[in-house]
Scaffold this motif. Structure first.
Motif, mmCIF file in Angstrom:
data_model
loop_
_atom_site.group_PDB
_atom_site.id
_atom_site.type_symbol
_atom_site.label_atom_id
_atom_site.label_comp_id
_atom_site.label_asym_id
_atom_site.label_seq_id
_atom_site.Cartn_x
_atom_site.Cartn_y
_atom_site.Cartn_z
ATOM 1 N N GLU A 30 0.826 -1.219 0.000
ATOM 2 C CA GLU A 30 0.000 0.000 0.000
ATOM 3 C C GLU A 30 0.855 1.261 0.000
ATOM 4 O O GLU A 30 0.368 2.340 -0.346
ATOM 5 N N VAL A 31 2.129 1.147 0.361
ATOM 6 C CA VAL A 31 3.057 2.302 0.291
ATOM 7 C C VAL A 31 4.249 1.967 -0.612
ATOM 8 O O VAL A 31 5.355 2.440 -0.402
ATOM 9 N N ALA A 34 7.529 0.794 0.972
ATOM 10 C CA ALA A 34 8.417 1.678 1.748
ATOM 11 C C ALA A 34 8.755 0.980 3.063
ATOM 12 O O ALA A 34 7.948 0.220 3.600
ATOM 13 N N PHE A 35 9.950 1.259 3.574
ATOM 14 C CA PHE A 35 10.312 0.641 4.856
ATOM 15 C C PHE A 35 10.238 1.643 5.998
ATOM 16 O O PHE A 35 10.580 2.806 5.863
ATOM 17 N N SER A 71 10.153 1.490 -2.106
ATOM 18 C CA SER A 71 10.196 2.938 -2.408
ATOM 19 C C SER A 71 10.989 3.713 -1.356
ATOM 20 O O SER A 71 10.834 4.927 -1.227
ATOM 21 N N ASP A 74 9.893 5.190 4.701
ATOM 22 C CA ASP A 74 8.487 5.598 4.816
ATOM 23 C C ASP A 74 8.438 7.045 5.300
ATOM 24 O O ASP A 74 8.770 7.337 6.456
ATOM 25 N N GLN A 75 8.042 7.929 4.399
ATOM 26 C CA GLN A 75 8.099 9.367 4.703
ATOM 27 C C GLN A 75 7.102 9.758 5.792
ATOM 28 O O GLN A 75 7.220 10.825 6.387
ATOM 29 N N ARG A 76 6.154 8.903 6.068
ATOM 30 C CA ARG A 76 5.170 9.226 7.113
ATOM 31 C C ARG A 76 5.774 9.099 8.510
ATOM 32 O O ARG A 76 5.247 9.658 9.467
ATOM 33 N N TYR A 83 14.351 8.245 11.020
ATOM 34 C CA TYR A 83 13.064 7.542 10.930
ATOM 35 C C TYR A 83 12.687 7.038 12.315
ATOM 36 O O TYR A 83 13.520 6.500 13.045
ATOM 37 N N PHE A 96 18.714 5.895 11.408
ATOM 38 C CA PHE A 96 18.771 5.245 10.096
ATOM 39 C C PHE A 96 19.103 3.771 10.329
ATOM 40 O O PHE A 96 20.277 3.392 10.312
ATOM 41 N N GLY A 123 15.772 5.013 -1.048
ATOM 42 C CA GLY A 123 16.444 4.007 -0.230
ATOM 43 C C GLY A 123 16.158 2.593 -0.714
ATOM 44 O O GLY A 123 16.921 1.663 -0.425
ATOM 45 N N VAL A 149 13.423 15.088 -2.117
ATOM 46 C CA VAL A 149 12.638 15.003 -0.875
ATOM 47 C C VAL A 149 13.465 15.386 0.353
ATOM 48 O O VAL A 149 13.052 15.124 1.490
ATOM 49 N N SER A 151 16.851 14.503 1.209
ATOM 50 C CA SER A 151 17.594 13.393 1.797
ATOM 51 C C SER A 151 18.728 13.030 0.837
ATOM 52 O O SER A 151 18.769 13.517 -0.295
ATOM 53 N N PHE A 152 19.628 12.198 1.277
ATOM 54 C CA PHE A 152 20.643 11.660 0.363
ATOM 55 C C PHE A 152 21.308 10.459 1.009
ATOM 56 O O PHE A 152 21.240 10.287 2.224
HETATM 57 C C1 2NE Z 1 7.594 5.040 -5.699
HETATM 58 C C2 2NE Z 1 6.758 6.053 -6.472
HETATM 59 C C3 2NE Z 1 7.565 6.590 -7.664
HETATM 60 C C4 2NE Z 1 5.522 5.303 -6.977
HETATM 61 O O1 2NE Z 1 4.640 6.188 -7.645
HETATM 62 P P1 2NE Z 1 3.137 5.729 -7.965
HETATM 63 O O2 2NE Z 1 2.508 6.869 -8.723
HETATM 64 O O3 2NE Z 1 3.116 4.379 -8.584
HETATM 65 O O4 2NE Z 1 2.416 5.536 -6.552
HETATM 66 P P2 2NE Z 1 1.992 6.653 -5.477
HETATM 67 O O5 2NE Z 1 0.568 6.997 -5.689
HETATM 68 O O6 2NE Z 1 2.978 7.733 -5.438
HETATM 69 O O7 2NE Z 1 2.155 5.780 -4.141
HETATM 70 C C5 2NE Z 1 1.161 4.916 -3.679
HETATM 71 C C6 2NE Z 1 0.978 5.171 -2.204
HETATM 72 O O8 2NE Z 1 2.193 4.845 -1.569
HETATM 73 C C7 2NE Z 1 2.652 5.948 -0.802
HETATM 74 C C8 2NE Z 1 2.100 7.154 -1.535
HETATM 75 O O9 2NE Z 1 2.093 8.291 -0.681
HETATM 76 C C9 2NE Z 1 0.736 6.661 -1.916
HETATM 77 O O10 2NE Z 1 -0.097 6.738 -0.764
HETATM 78 P P3 2NE Z 1 -1.649 7.151 -0.892
HETATM 79 O O11 2NE Z 1 -1.679 8.450 -1.631
HETATM 80 O O12 2NE Z 1 -2.285 6.021 -1.649
HETATM 81 O O13 2NE Z 1 -2.115 7.237 0.534
HETATM 82 N N1 2NE Z 1 4.109 5.937 -0.793
HETATM 83 C C10 2NE Z 1 4.932 5.674 -1.804
HETATM 84 N N2 2NE Z 1 6.199 5.760 -1.435
HETATM 85 C C11 2NE Z 1 6.190 6.099 -0.127
HETATM 86 C C12 2NE Z 1 7.205 6.349 0.829
HETATM 87 N N3 2NE Z 1 8.516 6.223 0.521
HETATM 88 N N4 2NE Z 1 6.824 6.682 2.073
HETATM 89 C C13 2NE Z 1 5.530 6.768 2.406
HETATM 90 N N5 2NE Z 1 4.516 6.541 1.536
HETATM 91 C C14 2NE Z 1 4.848 6.212 0.283
HETATM 92 C C15 2NE Z 1 6.298 7.214 -5.581
HETATM 93 O O14 2NE Z 1 5.355 6.751 -4.667
HETATM 94 C C16 2NE Z 1 7.398 7.908 -4.851
HETATM 95 O O15 2NE Z 1 8.125 8.706 -5.400
HETATM 96 N N6 2NE Z 1 7.512 7.609 -3.547
HETATM 97 C C17 2NE Z 1 8.345 8.343 -2.603
HETATM 98 C C18 2NE Z 1 9.774 7.910 -2.726
HETATM 99 C C19 2NE Z 1 10.580 8.545 -1.609
HETATM 100 O O16 2NE Z 1 10.531 9.743 -1.382
HETATM 101 N N7 2NE Z 1 11.337 7.731 -0.863
HETATM 102 C C20 2NE Z 1 12.139 8.146 0.252
HETATM 103 C C21 2NE Z 1 13.517 8.597 -0.204
HETATM 104 S S1 2NE Z 1 14.642 8.947 1.130
HETATM 105 C C22 2NE Z 1 15.142 7.361 1.604
HETATM 106 O O17 2NE Z 1 14.614 6.397 1.169
HETATM 107 C C23 2NE Z 1 16.248 7.198 2.590
HETATM 108 C C24 2NE Z 1 17.393 7.938 2.515
HETATM 109 O O18 2NE Z 1 17.549 8.805 1.509
HETATM 110 C C25 2NE Z 1 18.407 7.811 3.454
HETATM 111 C C26 2NE Z 1 18.264 6.891 4.473
HETATM 112 C C27 2NE Z 1 17.117 6.134 4.564
HETATM 113 C C28 2NE Z 1 16.113 6.281 3.608
#
Ligand code: 2NE
Length: 275
Positions: A30-31, A34-35, A71, A74-76, A83, A96, A123, A149, A151-152
């Motif tokens: 559903e997300v 995301a972890f 993905s 989990d940004q929430r 996190y 982290f 991530g 968003v 982060s890096f």
């Molecule tokens: C993955 C992506 C490109 C998918 O897009 P799409 O259009 O297929 O789906 P959608 O509608 O964006 O996502 C479906 C549901 O999943 C949630 C969305 O908010 C949405 O929720 P609802 O609107 O249905 O309620 N969702 C998706 N990814 C999520 C996330 N990471 N956290 C919480 N909810 C998430 C598109 O969804 C996207 O770009 N997602 C965000 C990617 C993101 O920002 N990831 C975090 C990067 S930072 C990181 O991972 C990190 C770091 O940099 C350093 C250390 C640790 C972690």
């Protein structure tokens, strides 16, 4: 393949095949898988089990459903300090957890294969990078989003990526935050192969079975050898301790142990000083 449940978790599924494959599935479709900290702690726990279990030779890491491998964070539950394990609670402290997980995957002396359908983003993209091999479905999409968003990941997310695709391309991936399809990922050396989505699991299992035919210790040493160049002293440490594992089985090493236990001077004179 028939997968049998091998652990009881909330955010992941952990399963075994009958022939030595462990499969860890992030189960938060559903997300886009995301972890949150809980997810990473559960993956870590399953990896420990897979490592310690002598029946397991190869580990597959994947995401539930056709839409996403993972993905990223989990940004929430992203707080101001990392996190959060207990969002909303006074005890919530950011971290982290993924830092240690990257190391754990690289340290694990069995091959870890990322099986990617759909998005491997942020991530989640770094998670597939730290796996030893990546099998991608034709619907896979790869990319980093950190600078978009706030982060890096300058650790393996930068260094390993640059090694795989070259520094210019790695900078493009991070600086522009574009998405790349499976064919592009294959052409830049980001994944090992691309197969139709319907064949993703059977192809991955086939690759795992080929590795299961190989000498486990040779695979262990090759993984440690690749990492030694990249991980500096801690990589050399792994390789050195693996050498010590083998040394312990020699008469020469056993003489040292037995002499200590018998409170006598060891006699190493019968062992060759190899050229
Ligand atoms: C993955 C992506 C490109 C998918 O897009 P799409 O259009 O297929 O789906 P959608 O509608 O964006 O996502 C479906 C549901 O999943 C949630 C969305 O908010 C949405 O929720 P609802 O609107 O249905 O309620 N969702 C998706 N990814 C999520 C996330 N990471 N956290 C919480 N909810 C998430 C598109 O969804 C996207 O770009 N997602 C965000 C990617 C993101 O920002 N990831 C975090 C990067 S930072 C990181 O991972 C990190 C770091 O940099 C350093 C250390 C640790 C972690």
């Amino acid at each position: 393949v028939l997968w049998s449940p091998a652990g009881d978790y909330q955010d992941i599924r952990y399963e075994h095949s009958a022939d030595g494959i462990a499969k860890i599935t992030i189960n938060r479709p559903e997300v886009r898988n995301a972890f949150r900290p809980q997810t990473l702690m559960e993956i870590s726990d399953a990896l420990v089990e897979a490592r310690e279990n002598p029946e397991i030779g190869v580990i597959v890491l994947t995401g539930e459903g056709p839409n996403a491998f993972c993905s990223g964070g989990d940004q929430r539950v992203r707080g101001d300090t990392g996190y959060l394990t207990e969002p909303g609670s006074a005890r919530a402290v950011g971290r982290f957890h993924v830092t240690d997980l990257h190391i754990q995957i690289r340290r694990l002396p069995k091959p870890v294969v990322a099986m990617v359908a759909g998005y491997a983003i942020g991530g989640g993209h770094v998670l597939h990078l730290v796996c030893d091999l990546t099998i991608a479905a034709d619907n896979a999409r790869f990319g980093q989003v950190g600078p978009k968003v706030g982060s890096f990941d300058g650790g393996f997310g930068a260094g390993l990526l640059a090694e795989l695709v070259g520094v210019k391309k790695a900078k493009e991936i991070w600086f522009l935050c574009r998405q790349y399809d499976a064919a592009q990922a294959l052409s830049m050396g980001l994944v090992n192969t691309v197969v139709p989505l319907a064949d993703l699991e059977s192809e991955t299992v086939q690759w795992c079975r080929e590795m299961l035919q190989m000498s486990p210790f040779a695979l262990r040493l090759m993984k440690a050898s690749f990492n030694a160049a990249e991980d500096g002293l801690s990589g050399i440490q792994q390789l050195a301790h693996d050498a010590n594992l083998l040394f312990y089985s020699t008469e020469e090493a056993k003489e040292g142990r037995e002499a200590f236990k018998a409170k006598r001077t060891p006699d190493f004179g019968r062992f060759p000083r190899r050229p």
